[in-house]
Design an enzyme around this catalytic site. Sequence first.
Site, PDB file in Angstrom:
ATOM      1  N   GLY A  10      31.811  30.195  36.857  1.00  0.00           N
ATOM      2  CA  GLY A  10      31.801  32.073  38.199  1.00  0.00           C
ATOM      3  C   GLY A  10      30.785  32.304  37.037  1.00  0.00           C
ATOM      4  N   ASP A 126      36.342  36.200  31.289  1.00  0.00           N
ATOM      5  CA  ASP A 126      37.565  35.580  31.192  1.00  0.00           C
ATOM      6  C   ASP A 126      37.698  36.177  29.495  1.00  0.00           C
ATOM      7  OD1 ASP A 126      37.596  35.375  33.383  1.00  0.00           O
ATOM      8  OD2 ASP A 126      38.172  33.286  33.344  1.00  0.00           O
ATOM      9  N   GLY A 169      40.259  37.153  34.915  1.00  0.00           N
ATOM     10  CA  GLY A 169      40.979  36.173  33.760  1.00  0.00           C
ATOM     11  C   GLY A 169      41.254  35.556  33.416  1.00  0.00           C
ATOM     12  N   ARG A 170      42.073  34.795  33.998  1.00  0.00           N
ATOM     13  CA  ARG A 170      42.485  33.681  34.752  1.00  0.00           C
ATOM     14  C   ARG A 170      43.781  33.411  33.330  1.00  0.00           C
ATOM     15  NH1 ARG A 170      38.235  28.904  35.705  1.00  0.00           N
ATOM     16  NH2 ARG A 170      39.202  29.528  37.679  1.00  0.00           N
ATOM     17  N   GLU A 221      45.394  39.080  36.667  1.00  0.00           N
ATOM     18  CA  GLU A 221      45.970  37.831  38.298  1.00  0.00           C
ATOM     19  C   GLU A 221      46.933  37.414  37.243  1.00  0.00           C
ATOM     20  OE1 GLU A 221      42.256  35.508  39.336  1.00  0.00           O
ATOM     21  OE2 GLU A 221      42.019  35.203  37.486  1.00  0.00           O
ATOM     22  N   ARG A 264      50.255  51.884  45.523  1.00  0.00           N
ATOM     23  CA  ARG A 264      49.319  51.179  46.377  1.00  0.00           C
ATOM     24  C   ARG A 264      48.348  50.165  45.175  1.00  0.00           C
ATOM     25  NH1 ARG A 264      50.833  53.288  50.478  1.00  0.00           N
ATOM     26  NH2 ARG A 264      50.138  54.144  51.149  1.00  0.00           N
TER      27      ARG A 264
HETATM   28  O1  F6P Z   1      36.638  32.138  35.145  1.00  0.00           O
HETATM   29  C1  F6P Z   1      35.810  33.485  35.579  1.00  0.00           C
HETATM   30  C2  F6P Z   1      37.141  33.610  36.853  1.00  0.00           C
HETATM   31  O2  F6P Z   1      36.566  34.634  37.085  1.00  0.00           O
HETATM   32  C3  F6P Z   1      38.454  33.924  36.740  1.00  0.00           C
HETATM   33  O3  F6P Z   1      38.383  35.152  36.138  1.00  0.00           O
HETATM   34  C4  F6P Z   1      38.675  33.424  37.637  1.00  0.00           C
HETATM   35  O4  F6P Z   1      40.235  33.091  38.223  1.00  0.00           O
HETATM   36  C5  F6P Z   1      37.555  32.617  38.493  1.00  0.00           C
HETATM   37  O5  F6P Z   1      36.357  33.118  38.297  1.00  0.00           O
HETATM   38  C6  F6P Z   1      37.572  32.706  40.036  1.00  0.00           C
HETATM   39  O6  F6P Z   1      36.536  32.382  40.507  1.00  0.00           O
HETATM   40  P1  F6P Z   1      35.800  31.592  41.978  1.00  0.00           P
HETATM   41  O7  F6P Z   1      34.604  32.827  41.791  1.00  0.00           O
HETATM   42  O8  F6P Z   1      35.551  30.191  42.171  1.00  0.00           O
HETATM   43  O9  F6P Z   1      36.631  32.537  42.942  1.00  0.00           O
END
Ligand code: F6P
Length: 341
Positions: A10, A126, A169-170, A221, A264
């Site tokens: 990412g 992250d 943030g995985r 997340e 919300r």
């Molecule tokens: O690894 C960074 C990250 O932004 C994570 O926080 C997130 O889960 C993931 O990438 C999202 O990835 P993509 O861009 O493939 O949707």
Amino acid sequence: MKIGVLTGGGDCAGLNATIRGLVARSEEYGFEVLGIERGWKGLIEPAGKKITYEMVDELVGVGGTFILTSRTNPFKMDGGPEKVVKSIKKLGLDALVAIGGNDTLGVAHKLSQMGIKVVGVPKTMDNDLSSTDFTFGFDSAVNVAVECIDRVKTTGMSHERVIVVEVMGRDAGWVAAYAGIASGAHVVLLPEKPFDIAKVCRTITKRWDAGKKFSLVVVAEGAKAKGTKVTKGAAVDAFGNPILGGIGQFIAKEVEKRTGLETREVVLGHIIRGGAPSAYDRVLATRFGVAAADMVKNGNFGMMVALKGNKVVPVKIGGALAQKLVDTNLYSIANSFSGVS
Ligand code: F6P
């Protein structure tokens, strides 16, 4: 000396600033830098362009990565690693600088074990890489998240609602913890500590009973409700990571159902990953890029640049791959401001 540079995984804020730092110091050493496009994909089907300082001079504050990125895992492809080695030879690279998170650096580590001269640079919003205090991209993401949360806060307060904000943030809750503390959240939920939805609702109800008719929940997340599994589906990326998302919606629905309070949810998602780097990230990314060129010059291969205190130092890539999680102390600070005892 010809150095190849790639950005994988990412994107995050500060990638261009790193490349700029790398190219600036490389030119001082008389090294040539070749930009490999689309991460490891650019070494499967060789695609590169020479980068001069002239090309990156104005990129310190520009978001994204001008050499593009992808989530490509050569080790999951038939003959992938061999293709990478062949491309490195074909492009005439003497060394490779891989800028990425756990996945990209995991590939860099394996290639280094195969004899490729690799230097790693940690990046990720992250902030979950071990061996470095911070990665660039994180500070920018937190700043944008806080700006957004400050905004949803005023509308939530005006309507006397519960607002649930989901951030990326995985499996590490750094962004949620920092953004939660900085925006004055009343409940902060992290992947590191499975939460009890009944307890979350009790905190919110208590606030209403005490006359505080607004609540802000910040959730990572990857946070998990005890006894309940929330995912976006079974899909995984090239590195086996699930596609996360949906926990904010789950919490908002449950809170509304259990407390009867209007709720919300807002998913900040990629909004906090994209865009211009903060001043802090511009400086950190530049320092990392410059240090990567120094490491190539000094022959520090199989190593990654890292921030330790205020010093940028070389550490082993292999030792940095384990996920760095939020500690209990920060978690409890993040959750000590519900405003009611
Ligand atoms: O690894 C960074 C990250 O932004 C994570 O926080 C997130 O889960 C993931 O990438 C999202 O990835 P993509 O861009 O493939 O949707």
